[in-house]
Design an enzyme around this catalytic site. Sequence first.
Site, PDB file in Angstrom:
ATOM      1  N   HIS A   1      -6.708   9.537   3.171  1.00  0.00           N
ATOM      2  CA  HIS A   1      -6.409   8.204   2.484  1.00  0.00           C
ATOM      3  C   HIS A   1      -5.777   7.190   3.225  1.00  0.00           C
ATOM      4  CE1 HIS A   1      -4.929   6.287  -1.833  1.00  0.00           C
ATOM      5  NE2 HIS A   1      -4.982   5.732  -0.924  1.00  0.00           N
TER       6      HIS A   1
ATOM      7  N   ASN B   1     -11.281  -0.940  -0.331  1.00  0.00           N
ATOM      8  CA  ASN B   1     -10.733  -2.332  -0.741  1.00  0.00           C
ATOM      9  C   ASN B   1     -10.576  -3.299   0.664  1.00  0.00           C
ATOM     10  OD1 ASN B   1      -8.645  -0.478   0.144  1.00  0.00           O
ATOM     11  ND2 ASN B   1      -7.135  -1.610  -1.186  1.00  0.00           N
TER      12      ASN B   1
ATOM     13  N   ASP C   1      -1.902   7.355   2.244  1.00  0.00           N
ATOM     14  CA  ASP C   1      -2.122   6.088   1.793  1.00  0.00           C
ATOM     15  C   ASP C   1      -1.405   4.948   2.734  1.00  0.00           C
ATOM     16  OD1 ASP C   1      -2.931   3.903  -0.066  1.00  0.00           O
ATOM     17  OD2 ASP C   1      -1.521   4.353  -1.328  1.00  0.00           O
TER      18      ASP C   1
HETATM   19  N1  LIG Z   1      -1.031   2.049  -2.400  1.00  0.00           N
HETATM   20  C1  LIG Z   1      -0.757   0.692  -2.440  1.00  0.00           C
HETATM   21  O1  LIG Z   1       0.214   0.056  -2.794  1.00  0.00           O
HETATM   22  N2  LIG Z   1      -1.603  -0.147  -1.845  1.00  0.00           N
HETATM   23  C2  LIG Z   1      -2.953   0.090  -1.267  1.00  0.00           C
HETATM   24  C3  LIG Z   1      -4.083   0.219  -2.331  1.00  0.00           C
HETATM   25  C4  LIG Z   1      -3.833   1.580  -3.035  1.00  0.00           C
HETATM   26  O2  LIG Z   1      -3.944   2.726  -2.586  1.00  0.00           O
HETATM   27  O3  LIG Z   1      -3.735   1.422  -4.283  1.00  0.00           O
HETATM   28  C5  LIG Z   1      -3.573  -1.039  -0.311  1.00  0.00           C
HETATM   29  O4  LIG Z   1      -4.527  -0.913  -0.065  1.00  0.00           O
HETATM   30  O5  LIG Z   1      -2.655  -1.993  -0.049  1.00  0.00           O
HETATM   31 ZN   LIG Z   2      -4.354   3.772  -4.860  1.00  0.00          ZN
HETATM   32 ZN   LIG Z   3      -5.038   3.505  -1.362  1.00  0.00          ZN
END
Ligand SMILES: NC(=O)N[C@@H](CC(=O)O)C(=O)O
Ligand SMILES: [Zn+2]
Ligand SMILES: [Zn+2]
Length: 434
Positions: free
Chosen positions: A63, A97, A300
């Site tokens: 991720h 995204n 993430d």
């Molecule tokens: N986690 C986040 O706060 N942001 C992520 C998007 C996501 O994983 O929801 C992003 O792309 O900035």
């Molecule tokens: Zn997310």
């Molecule tokens: Zn994410």
Amino acid sequence: MLIRNATLADGDTCDVRISGDRITAVAGEGESLSTSDDDHDEGEPRVIDASGKRLLPGMIDVHVHFRQPGFGHKETWETGTKSAAAGGVTTIVDQPNTEPPTVNEAAFAKKHEYADQAHIDFGINGGVTGDWDPDSLFDQPLFALGEVFLADSTGEMGIDTSLYVDALERASEADVTVTVHAEDETLFNESSKSRTDADAWSAYRRPKAEAKAVEQACTLAAERDSQIHVAHTSTPQGIDAAADHGMTCEVTPHHLFLSRDDYPELDTHGVMNPPLRREGLRRDVYDRVVDGTVDMIATDHAPHTATEKQTGVWDAPSGVPGVETVLPLLLAEAEHGGFDYERVRDLTATNPADTFGLPNRGRVQEGNYADLVLVDPDTITEITPDRLHTKCTWTPFEGRDAIFPEWTMLRGDYVFERDVDDPFGEPRGKNVRS
Ligand SMILES: NC(=O)N[C@@H](CC(=O)O)C(=O)O
Ligand SMILES: [Zn+2]
Ligand SMILES: [Zn+2]
């Protein structure tokens, strides 16, 4: 090449032989490997003395957001994958995204062109929006579907339940896992909106919004025999719901190590989705990482510029970077006794490889790709932003203890070597699904 006397995650001391892109022999205690002609490079012996060092499989981070196409001012495939390599990550999975969002063949192809700059191996996920084109998308060498956003996050790709159900059915037919961002925005606490401090973000996107959404996402998937993977679970309820339904989940380093107690220091830099939780919940999440209820750690990695983050809590984009610091933080935590090295190996490499079907990765074992990280467990340093390679000039983990790699190897070649003139070399990453 021969790596001598390396300590593996289980504590065994081994010799490891690498030929071409593979591990070709692992010899345990008392049966050391002798050098062969292959272990010489133009007459120079290619033998690494790893006495006292730990050798681990490279991390598989399922991720990350490397931002291209569309947002190269936040991160690029080059800077993101260099940052990953310097942190001991050998495979990443990029999320949809971007601009354009990765929802059809043309967008997938465009992202794949940027991925030519990758220094490590990668997967590319396909996204779901009202405009997605599942027919052309499933023809691509996709890693998985997701993250499918059940609530808006960066990129505003939130979808409703009926589209989620369509996505589950299509993915099930194509035998593809669906990664889900599970928050229920009807349960966000609107009364927090009158506040302007950063902690209001946590009060707004409250724990029950995640708990309910994970439960519902898993129930809908189980009813259709679909397999989902729940992204960035941040509450014990979310983790337990995923486990109870036989689904997998990941926890991020920020939900593992940070809590609402850190807002005074982080301010709006600590804003992300799902948000930081209270210290008690963080500890419950930590316990589930230790006891194996949580399947994997994924970062993430969601970089935004410092200028973008230094706006008010309701304007700052959500997300924090993490791909370069995750394994170093986990290794320091193992050295401090929070959990053992085998847990770190399982959470960062073995379980992601098994969950997402990456044969020949995630283990230091004969026949596997030589995706490896070497660290000196006695060299604990403090994280500072200036030593990192991401385009993001800040880190929420500043000042924390870390054990950074001496080198990272991808399929038998170094993709990062500390303290040399050119630590990274040429980009050599490949799509793990091609
Ligand atoms: N986690 C986040 O706060 N942001 C992520 C998007 C996501 O994983 O929801 C992003 O792309 O900035
Ligand atoms: Zn997310
Ligand atoms: Zn994410």
